[in-house]
Design a protein around this motif. Sequence first.
Motif, PDB file in Angstrom:
ATOM      1  N   MET A   1      95.019 -90.593   5.342  1.00  0.00           N
ATOM      2  CA  MET A   1      94.621 -90.778   6.628  1.00  0.00           C
ATOM      3  C   MET A   1      93.387 -89.799   6.984  1.00  0.00           C
ATOM      4  SD  MET A   1      96.996 -90.958   9.954  1.00  0.00           S
ATOM      5  CE  MET A   1      98.073 -89.389   9.094  1.00  0.00           C
ATOM      6  N   THR A   2      92.510 -90.191   7.548  1.00  0.00           N
ATOM      7  CA  THR A   2      91.467 -89.195   7.977  1.00  0.00           C
ATOM      8  C   THR A   2      92.313 -88.353   9.061  1.00  0.00           C
ATOM      9  OG1 THR A   2      89.564 -90.678   7.485  1.00  0.00           O
ATOM     10  CG2 THR A   2      89.210 -88.820   9.171  1.00  0.00           C
ATOM     11  N   LEU A   3      91.806 -87.168   9.131  1.00  0.00           N
ATOM     12  CA  LEU A   3      92.597 -86.105  10.085  1.00  0.00           C
ATOM     13  C   LEU A   3      92.027 -86.307  11.377  1.00  0.00           C
ATOM     14  CD1 LEU A   3      93.409 -83.441   7.621  1.00  0.00           C
ATOM     15  CD2 LEU A   3      94.779 -85.164   8.227  1.00  0.00           C
ATOM     16  N   THR A   4      92.459 -85.670  12.428  1.00  0.00           N
ATOM     17  CA  THR A   4      91.939 -85.493  13.786  1.00  0.00           C
ATOM     18  C   THR A   4      90.456 -85.073  13.567  1.00  0.00           C
ATOM     19  OG1 THR A   4      93.924 -84.512  14.496  1.00  0.00           O
ATOM     20  CG2 THR A   4      92.098 -84.278  15.846  1.00  0.00           C
ATOM     21  N   GLY A   5      89.444 -85.491  14.176  1.00  0.00           N
ATOM     22  CA  GLY A   5      88.317 -85.223  14.262  1.00  0.00           C
ATOM     23  C   GLY A   5      87.626 -86.039  13.263  1.00  0.00           C
ATOM     24  N   GLY A   6      88.029 -86.621  12.071  1.00  0.00           N
ATOM     25  CA  GLY A   6      87.295 -87.510  11.330  1.00  0.00           C
ATOM     26  C   GLY A   6      86.657 -87.109  10.245  1.00  0.00           C
ATOM     27  N   SER A   7      85.929 -87.819   9.697  1.00  0.00           N
ATOM     28  CA  SER A   7      85.101 -87.660   8.325  1.00  0.00           C
ATOM     29  C   SER A   7      83.550 -87.094   8.714  1.00  0.00           C
ATOM     30  CB  SER A   7      84.943 -88.683   7.669  1.00  0.00           C
ATOM     31  OG  SER A   7      84.044 -89.606   8.199  1.00  0.00           O
ATOM     32  N   ARG A   8      83.158 -86.314   7.771  1.00  0.00           N
ATOM     33  CA  ARG A   8      81.830 -85.833   7.981  1.00  0.00           C
ATOM     34  C   ARG A   8      80.712 -86.969   8.437  1.00  0.00           C
ATOM     35  NH1 ARG A   8      80.426 -81.215   5.358  1.00  0.00           N
ATOM     36  NH2 ARG A   8      81.978 -81.428   3.599  1.00  0.00           N
ATOM     37  N   GLY A  11      83.483 -89.286  12.074  1.00  0.00           N
ATOM     38  CA  GLY A  11      84.813 -90.062  12.037  1.00  0.00           C
ATOM     39  C   GLY A  11      85.387 -90.103  13.404  1.00  0.00           C
ATOM     40  N   ARG A  12      84.591 -89.627  14.536  1.00  0.00           N
ATOM     41  CA  ARG A  12      85.113 -89.938  15.772  1.00  0.00           C
ATOM     42  C   ARG A  12      85.731 -91.574  15.999  1.00  0.00           C
ATOM     43  NH1 ARG A  12      82.888 -85.910  17.806  1.00  0.00           N
ATOM     44  NH2 ARG A  12      81.103 -87.273  18.386  1.00  0.00           N
ATOM     45  N   GLY A  13      84.759 -92.177  15.057  1.00  0.00           N
ATOM     46  CA  GLY A  13      85.211 -93.745  15.082  1.00  0.00           C
ATOM     47  C   GLY A  13      83.852 -94.447  15.717  1.00  0.00           C
ATOM     48  N   SER A 243      90.263 -88.488  -5.569  1.00  0.00           N
ATOM     49  CA  SER A 243      91.854 -88.494  -4.931  1.00  0.00           C
ATOM     50  C   SER A 243      91.704 -89.415  -3.906  1.00  0.00           C
ATOM     51  CB  SER A 243      91.751 -86.959  -4.199  1.00  0.00           C
ATOM     52  OG  SER A 243      93.011 -87.026  -3.565  1.00  0.00           O
ATOM     53  N   ASN A 244      93.063 -90.315  -4.041  1.00  0.00           N
ATOM     54  CA  ASN A 244      93.214 -91.439  -3.288  1.00  0.00           C
ATOM     55  C   ASN A 244      91.836 -92.337  -3.022  1.00  0.00           C
ATOM     56  OD1 ASN A 244      95.024 -92.852  -1.755  1.00  0.00           O
ATOM     57  ND2 ASN A 244      94.296 -91.737   0.210  1.00  0.00           N
ATOM     58  N   HIS A 246      88.705 -91.162  -3.480  1.00  0.00           N
ATOM     59  CA  HIS A 246      87.686 -90.722  -2.849  1.00  0.00           C
ATOM     60  C   HIS A 246      87.051 -89.643  -3.935  1.00  0.00           C
ATOM     61  CE1 HIS A 246      89.062 -92.216   0.703  1.00  0.00           C
ATOM     62  NE2 HIS A 246      88.020 -91.974   1.285  1.00  0.00           N
TER      63      HIS A 246
ATOM     64  N   ARG B 220      88.652 -76.780  13.605  1.00  0.00           N
ATOM     65  CA  ARG B 220      87.501 -77.759  14.011  1.00  0.00           C
ATOM     66  C   ARG B 220      87.411 -77.608  15.541  1.00  0.00           C
ATOM     67  NH1 ARG B 220      85.482 -81.843  11.244  1.00  0.00           N
ATOM     68  NH2 ARG B 220      84.990 -82.919  12.996  1.00  0.00           N
ATOM     69  N   GLN B 226      85.041 -79.403   7.248  1.00  0.00           N
ATOM     70  CA  GLN B 226      85.492 -80.672   6.881  1.00  0.00           C
ATOM     71  C   GLN B 226      86.131 -80.263   5.282  1.00  0.00           C
ATOM     72  OE1 GLN B 226      85.365 -83.027   9.003  1.00  0.00           O
ATOM     73  NE2 GLN B 226      84.919 -84.511   7.378  1.00  0.00           N
ATOM     74  N   GLY B 245      87.756 -84.119   5.420  1.00  0.00           N
ATOM     75  CA  GLY B 245      88.701 -84.425   6.220  1.00  0.00           C
ATOM     76  C   GLY B 245      89.987 -85.162   5.925  1.00  0.00           C
TER      77      GLY B 245
END
Lengths: 423, 423
Positions: A1-8, A11-13, A243-244, A246, B220, B226, B245
């Motif tokens: 799962m991408t954490l709060t704040g998202g990916s580089r 990831g805020r979506g 990892s997972n 990625h 963050r 990240q 992330g």
Amino acid sequence: MTLTGGSRSGGRGVAADHVSLRRNNLSVVLRHVRDLGPRSRARIAADTGLNKATVSSLVAELVGRGLLREGPADSTRALGRPGQLVELDGTGVCGVGAEVNVDYLAVTALDLTGDTVSERRVPLDAAHLDPGTTLDRLAGLIREAVAAVDARGGQVAGVTLAVPGLVQGDTGELKLAPNLGWGEVPVIREMRERLGGPSYPLHVDNEANLAARAAYSELRKVEPVQDLVLLTGAVGVGGGMVSNGHLLRGGRGYSGEVGHMPVAPEGRTCGCGRTGCWETVVGLTALLHQATDGDDPVRDPSLDVERRLAEIIARAEAGEPRTLTALKDVGTWLGIGGAILVNILNPDVLVLGGYFAVLGPWLEEPLETAIRDRVIAPDGGGCRVVRSELGFTAAVRGGAQISLDQVFVDPTVIGRAGTGVAQ
Amino acid sequence: MTLTGGSRSGGRGVAADHVSLRRNNLSVVLRHVRDLGPRSRARIAADTGLNKATVSSLVAELVGRGLLREGPADSTRALGRPGQLVELDGTGVCGVGAEVNVDYLAVTALDLTGDTVSERRVPLDAAHLDPGTTLDRLAGLIREAVAAVDARGGQVAGVTLAVPGLVQGDTGELKLAPNLGWGEVPVIREMRERLGGPSYPLHVDNEANLAARAAYSELRKVEPVQDLVLLTGAVGVGGGMVSNGHLLRGGRGYSGEVGHMPVAPEGRTCGCGRTGCWETVVGLTALLHQATDGDDPVRDPSLDVERRLAEIIARAEAGEPRTLTALKDVGTWLGIGGAILVNILNPDVLVLGGYFAVLGPWLEEPLETAIRDRVIAPDGGGCRVVRSELGFTAAVRGGAQISLDQVFVDPTVIGRAGTGVAQ
């Protein structure tokens, strides 16, 4: 799962609009056919939850872009008129991987189905040439591979360069390659000039990252591995980590510098100038120094490494004691560092690449013993040791795959067939 | 980028249908307001690309579920009738984190905005109690936290248990916690029974993973980090890692066992039975043994660890030589292992947690020197060392956040306000 704040990558979506929804669905259909094989439009609709009219439209677009093609009739269909299967089109789009290593250059072009279109590897004592000369030679090999793709009417999706050193992810610059003797080299800019400003994208990555990418694909052909560590054994030792699902790169792209873990405080001076780095006890030079005398031709970097390793194998099979002792010591040191990686990362699989794969039959037992003894998780955390079967082509295959990955994520990067223009 | 074949959670990709599209857009709006603060529906529409009618409908549903609420009037609006801002509703939904550690228990409830609703920490010499007794005590603290959430009319989104040991990700079982003296314990089942089969979900995770989750959120708030590695310093030493992330867990969930890296071959016997593990030279016990005599009250695990550390600080500030030497040695060993982690993972930040954070002013200089000297990437790969400001609440805060993360990914897991029933 991408954490709060998202990916580089933001990831805020991003809310799905109709353009991104279409692109996402093109990607879903293309990856579905890649992963599960040829199938009918009706089957794709049933599997993905998309309606049939949408699937027909998506397939038509993917065929137009040269990514899918009509396959054989659907023989599994018992009733009604026979359906037509669609399958990946292997003729249209290729990814290219190109590697500079300490004692060879290599280039591979793979088509969208993963088949090899072109492959070359040439011995080169790159550590004793200046970067410009080595890049000239590599550019020549890349031009040959691109010509091979052109000759079959294909389009190059991208070229990924593999280097045995620290690559800064965002700028694409090589910062340091101790075993090549290279400092900062703007490899993308240099290669782009040599190739005459090509229309396809160029990337650069650490060779162990790319070898891990290739190993991941190989392993997933037979089992759903998600976490692996790949070790590249050459003069230097690199680590690539998935990892997972990625590839791990770290904050600046410098991850995987396992060769410089300080595990042997009393050890030899490393190419990086420090003492006791892991690669000073497990790198190819360490093995050769322990197993041979200075004038032994297996130490000659201008000879092909596979021929030199074949000679080591012949001596081991003949029971030559100095060779066997050296192999056992290297295997034990491999396990001491390997256990650190397994404790930290808990991979499903530790993949031996480069010379570790070739000499695996002699290295594995001491390596596995060290992991069992030194990993705290029960049963070594479930980690198995396997040998890569990709030989010295792992990094270039991974590079070609990385170039193709972007097509699967966003099929619209490839122009419609025949135009050769990315949209 | 997820590689070929996708992630463990089904990365071949699922085509977006209207239900999943709606759920995705609810998540986008909720995370948008969380990350960027109170804003008007019109602003949300402009930022996300969704049309205004859709945003109004999504906001209405999120308000109905108790996740957003109407905020103040939009004072930034110069023309036309004033818009209404919407903001996160902190009253409705809470996540709970609960920790068993070697010398304390802790429980925290956080609301959706991250504010603390309830927090307890009690010293407990858990290593000398049986698991059942310790879990009884922890269940009591969890019931208190749930009651505090109930008392304000809130709903518990989930409870995440933090344990200092190996947790098998898929089954939620604790496999081994050497410093607690626990072997296999089905902690989720045991806790579910003690809590009377609650309606909210229960999870269990390694305490260092959860502390890394909490540190990620803290960092963050001020910069777009990240990649980080968090080190928890207690009797044992754990590592939690976030890469691009994502929390790294490894194939079976056993990642981050940094305390058992074999860095000190001549060192003391570890709680795990091996010799030379990193925690035997950097764990709290190692520091206390070097800095104090056997009858020194700072060694007494039944006393609160913060009080014991305050005494160490007092001695260091008074210049007591034995204390200062011990701190410097621990800092150097911290750097030797830290450099291994930085070489492998290239984090942006190495976060000192637990007692390392408390004694950071004495540990950081030798630690940073070792990283500069032993990391091959230029400038330590850009890695900075920072002290966690979360103290011993990091793991429980991370646990509460993990419980809340699921709400942000899929807001429909929370029932409409007042019903208390997840849909």
